[in-house]
Design a protein around this motif. Structure first.
Motif, PDB file in Angstrom:
ATOM      1  N   ASN A 222      37.765  56.545   0.728  1.00  0.00           N
ATOM      2  CA  ASN A 222      37.481  56.777   2.083  1.00  0.00           C
ATOM      3  C   ASN A 222      36.751  55.447   2.698  1.00  0.00           C
ATOM      4  O   ASN A 222      36.022  55.203   2.177  1.00  0.00           O
ATOM      5  N   LEU A 223      37.388  54.884   3.550  1.00  0.00           N
ATOM      6  CA  LEU A 223      36.946  53.495   4.028  1.00  0.00           C
ATOM      7  C   LEU A 223      36.366  53.883   5.685  1.00  0.00           C
ATOM      8  O   LEU A 223      36.953  54.328   6.294  1.00  0.00           O
ATOM      9  N   LEU A 224      35.189  53.161   5.843  1.00  0.00           N
ATOM     10  CA  LEU A 224      34.656  53.148   7.171  1.00  0.00           C
ATOM     11  C   LEU A 224      34.150  51.750   7.363  1.00  0.00           C
ATOM     12  O   LEU A 224      33.378  51.112   6.774  1.00  0.00           O
ATOM     13  N   THR A 225      34.654  51.086   8.581  1.00  0.00           N
ATOM     14  CA  THR A 225      33.953  50.094   8.993  1.00  0.00           C
ATOM     15  C   THR A 225      32.694  49.900   9.490  1.00  0.00           C
ATOM     16  O   THR A 225      32.393  51.030  10.061  1.00  0.00           O
ATOM     17  N   GLY A 226      31.803  49.089   9.219  1.00  0.00           N
ATOM     18  CA  GLY A 226      30.283  49.104   9.978  1.00  0.00           C
ATOM     19  C   GLY A 226      29.575  48.031   9.662  1.00  0.00           C
ATOM     20  O   GLY A 226      30.009  46.866   9.318  1.00  0.00           O
TER      21      GLY A 226
ATOM     22  N   HIS B  42      36.989  58.267  14.504  1.00  0.00           N
ATOM     23  CA  HIS B  42      37.610  57.433  13.426  1.00  0.00           C
ATOM     24  C   HIS B  42      39.107  58.021  13.227  1.00  0.00           C
ATOM     25  O   HIS B  42      39.204  59.229  13.358  1.00  0.00           O
ATOM     26  N   ARG B  43      39.966  56.985  13.332  1.00  0.00           N
ATOM     27  CA  ARG B  43      41.334  57.443  13.544  1.00  0.00           C
ATOM     28  C   ARG B  43      41.904  58.138  12.287  1.00  0.00           C
ATOM     29  O   ARG B  43      42.730  59.228  12.428  1.00  0.00           O
ATOM     30  N   ASP B  44      41.464  57.640  11.141  1.00  0.00           N
ATOM     31  CA  ASP B  44      42.105  58.225   9.893  1.00  0.00           C
ATOM     32  C   ASP B  44      41.272  59.286   9.337  1.00  0.00           C
ATOM     33  O   ASP B  44      40.271  59.387   9.727  1.00  0.00           O
ATOM     34  N   GLU B  45      42.004  60.423   8.946  1.00  0.00           N
ATOM     35  CA  GLU B  45      41.455  61.484   8.406  1.00  0.00           C
ATOM     36  C   GLU B  45      40.663  61.234   7.014  1.00  0.00           C
ATOM     37  O   GLU B  45      41.059  60.221   6.408  1.00  0.00           O
ATOM     38  N   LEU B  46      39.501  61.913   6.773  1.00  0.00           N
ATOM     39  CA  LEU B  46      38.870  61.912   5.461  1.00  0.00           C
ATOM     40  C   LEU B  46      39.194  62.783   4.736  1.00  0.00           C
ATOM     41  O   LEU B  46      39.514  63.891   4.983  1.00  0.00           O
ATOM     42  N   GLN B  47      39.175  62.225   3.334  1.00  0.00           N
ATOM     43  CA  GLN B  47      39.441  63.205   2.389  1.00  0.00           C
ATOM     44  C   GLN B  47      38.350  63.744   1.435  1.00  0.00           C
ATOM     45  O   GLN B  47      37.258  62.850   1.117  1.00  0.00           O
TER      46      GLN B  47
END
Lengths: 380, 396
Positions: A245-249, A328-333
């Motif tokens: 899972n990727l999150l920008t920050g 956050h647009r993408d779902e997290l897994q």
């Protein structure tokens, strides 16, 4: 180290027309290693293999095989075994399995005696569990059997180096799994050096002593599967090898061995022991799906995020949960072994993970040209 | 990896998805090709409205023939196909209200993304406002807004597949058929698109039927799996049913990894457990997966399976075996796989064990054990007659 390495590559570079396909490749492969090269299509991994085999000439840089500069040695004298994906085209249709395998042995500079050839073939057929096909013709065999004949033909030559270009890619799932185990066993028994290219990262993790991750003509990271998976050198490697899972920050706080990162799903604590990134620096946070807790248990982790459970998939061995977090647009897994837990109709839940399950990367890729958006776009 | 009980306290009730009735009812479907080949042999199955149904099986099992019969580009020999209560067996394709997505996308190269999507709507006699509403909704849901004016050739494989999906879904079909749509994509993209398909299916709430030979894809995507073999249905059920209660040895070997044994059911037995004797020893099994009453199958030969993750490196459980460790595959981020060799007298067998919790594996001889409930009896080899377990199913 130098005397141990069977393949040693120094500053290799190759350009096709105006496209740079290999650049700054430095690589040293030890005797008896099983090295696997992975990377997205077009990353240069097959070209690297061809340069070592001698079928493609590099523009600059050096390749040493067993300590000797390979430049002067034509492909057929390099004594390297080659196994490709398109094995159907390489077997002789009018020769039996035995004759196909014998052919390579008879081509040797000093061919063994007929008796020796016979013994070596029997041994190899036995090793690959295809003894019963000895007198068959290629078109009488299944795809998996043909692939094993091709393997036998190359391995019987007893080259101390064998190169493989995605040899299992065309096989069906069951056979692929079997052959992966066979490849490990063969490597152990033959004690030779294997350099293996694949686009299947799951296979790469299972086979490799060392992984070489390539991207856009350069090497991003070299390490054991464990190292590459748990300590990726940058965001590209983390994203390419394994699920994530990727999150920008942005970094908003720095403390002992930990930083705080402001992300679209809230502020997160991320372990960071080395040189800490500067305040406000931009980057991505990467979290592996299996390191995340979900449901009531999420509260015991130091990072907690409110999410909505969108779906769950039970595959027999594991259950994969898809959740969405506002912002956050993408779902997290999230991945857990076993069957799905009883979750009722409760859609609002929480996920949690500890700071040491998360990694922060300022560097997206060693190419220096990638943005976070490129990482995501590469998967479209 | 943490315990899996994180969610267990949220609700005591197992999840029940409400059935919304049958969308597709296939009855006695048979197809004999002009050359005499019996491709599909009187199969029956139903698919619930809103379900994601995956048809799997080895090549030549009849799954493609079944799909083409549903589309209507193949005349069936006998049997009926009902969609949402209407018999469509003899209806032409274009009136069936069924969408179709292929592996090779089949987009119109000279039309933009948006034009490709709106194309099918032109034939439907909708007003402009409705056409625009539907197209915009699809562009948004497929995350194609920014690509609306591009030509297909400018798109990546994943984007093209999303356009192909949008073009079918914009017509709001009762049923969407997908024929190996992710077949040609590389590993990473395939995984990504599997997630996309699940999301799209959830959001559109349409019935999907997906044909593939890839059993891992089937397990990840399906609400319902139909396993086909040689023109017949081996089993139809949820992933949990197919995986944990396989109808035949064929199903258990085709879906997921398994250790398969063969033995003879012993005479003395209780209602809650049975003993099965094999060359490698005697083991206790639960009779839950038997179709016949125990009394009818006593002393008969039977196979059984144990899933790799149900074997443990301990002698804690009732069924135990002495094994030698052959290989250990550490698979970061996933379960560790241990290959074991078991020998007794002249018999030998290779076993696979999988665990998420191992940190070390001893070398040499070890004991493995498993619970009786994880010994899944397989009364039938296959629904197809004359299938041999070793030769046709477990062999290479």
């Amino acid at each position: 180290m130098a005397d141990q390495s069977v393949i040693s590559i120094d500053s290799l570079r190759k350009q096709f027309a105006d496209e740079l396909v290999l650049d700054r490749i430095d690589l040293s492969i030890n005797d008896g290693e099983f090295c696997v090269v992975i990377g997205p299509s077009g990353c240069g991994k097959s070209t690297l293999l061809k340069c070592i085999a001698g079928v493609t000439d590099p523009d600059s840089g050096e390749i040493h095989l067993r300590g000797k500069n390979a430049e002067a040695t034509p492909a057929r004298n390099r004594n390297i075994g080659l196994v490709f994906q398109e094995f159907e085209e390489t077997l002789f249709p009018h020769k039996t399995v035995e004759e196909n395998i014998a052919f390579g042995l008879k081509q040797k500079a000093e061919p063994p005696s007929e008796d020796q050839i016979g013994d070596q073939i029997d041994e190899m057929l036995d090793l690959l569990a295809i003894s019963h096909t000895k007198s068959s013709y290629p078109d009488e065999l299944s795809g998996g059997q043909q692939q094993r004949v091709e393997l036998a033909r190359q391995l019987v030559r007893d080259c101390d180096i064998t190169l493989f270009d995605d040899p299992l890619a065309d096989l069906d799932y069951k056979l692929q799994k079997r052959m992966e185990i066979e490849m490990r066993r063969l490597h152990k028994e033959l004690e030779s050096t294997f350099l293996y290219v694949t686009h299947n990262q799951d296979q790469a993790l299972k086979l490799a002593d060392r992984l070489i991750v390539m991207n856009d003509g350069v090497i991003e990271q070299i390490g054991t599967p464990e190292e590459v998976y748990t300590n990726p050198a940058n965001a590209f490697v983390g994203r390419f090898v394994g699920d994530s899972n990727l999150l920008t920050g942005n970094v908003v706080q720095r403390a002992d061995s930990e930083i705080r990162v402001e992300t679209p799903v809230g502020e997160l604590g991320v372990s960071n022991d080395g040189d800490q990134p500067a305040m406000d620096s931009e980057g991505v946070v990467l979290i592996r799906p299996e390191d995340i807790g979900i449901g009531d248990g999420a509260a015991r982790y130091r990072n907690e995020v409110d999410v909505v459970l969108e779906g769950k998939t039970y595959t027999g061995e594991i259950t994969e949960y898809s959740v969405s977090a506002s912002g956050h647009r993408d779902e997290l897994q999230v991945v857990k072994p076993g069957k799905p837990d009883k979750i009722g109709d409760k859609k609002e839940t929480k996920i949690g993970f500890d700071p040491d399950a998360a990694q922060f990367f300022e560097e997206i890729s060693v190419t220096g040209e990638m943005q976070v958006s490129d990482l995501l776009e590469a998967e479209q | 990896m943490n315990e899996t009980s994180d969610l267990s306290t949220q609700s005591e009730q197992p999840e029940q998805t409400e059935s919304r009735g049958t969308m597709l009812d296939v009855s006695g479907l048979t197809k004999i090709y002009p050359d005499g080949t019996l491709a599909v042999d009187g199969i029956d199955f139903t698919v619930d409205a809103g379900d994601f149904c995956v048809i799997i099986g080895p090549s030549g099992c009849g799954k493609s023939t079944t799909l083409h019969s549903l589309v209507g580009n193949l005349d069936v020999t006998s049997g009926t196909i009902s969609l949402d209560g209407t018999d469509i067996t003899d209806q032409p394709t274009h009136t069936r209200d069924i969408g179709l997505v292929f592996q090779d996308f089949q987009l119109f190269p000279h039309l933009t993304v948006a034009e490709n999507i709106v194309y099918g709507l032109e034939q439907m006699g909708l007003d402009d406002q409705e056409k625009r509403r539907r197209t915009e909704r699809l562009l948004e849901m497929m995350q194609l807004e920014e690509l609306a004016d591009r030509d297909p050739e400018e798109l990546s494989a994943g984007q093209k597949q999303r356009v192909a999906l949008a073009r079918s879904l914009v017509l709001e079909p009762k049923l969407l058929l997908l024929d190996e749509p992710l077949g040609d994509m590389d590993y990473k993209l395939q995984k990504r698109m599997e997630r996309e398909l699940l999301r799209i299916h959830r959001e559109f709430d349409t019935t999907f039927i997906y044909v593939t030979h890839d059993q891992t894809q089937a397990m990840r995507l399906a609400d319902q799996i139909i396993v086909m073999n040689d023109g017949q249905v081996e089993q139809s059920g949820s992933v949990a049913e197919i995986y944990n209660s396989p109808n035949t040895a064929f199903v258990s070997a085709f879906v997921g990894d398994s250790n398969t044994f063969t033995g003879t059911l012993e005479k003395e037995t209780t209602d809650s457990s049975v003993t099965i004797n094999t060359e490698l020893g005697s083991f206790t099994a639960s009779p839950d997966n038997l179709h016949s009453p125990i009394s009818e199958v006593i002393e008969s030969e039977m196979s059984f399976l144990v899933r790799p993750q149900h074997l443990e490196l301990s002698d804690e459980h009732e069924n135990t075996l002495e094994c030698a460790v052959q290989d250990v595959i550490w698979n970061p981020g996933s379960s560790t796989q241990v290959l074991l060799d078991v020998r007794r007298d002249d018999a030998s067998k290779e076993l696979r064990l999988k665990s998420w919790e191992l940190s070390t594996v001893p070398e040499g001889d070890v004991r493995v054990s498993w619970k009786p409930e994880h010994t899944i009896l397989l009364e039938q080899t296959s629904v197809v007659e004359g299938i041999d377990l070793e030769k046709d199913i477990l062999g290479s």
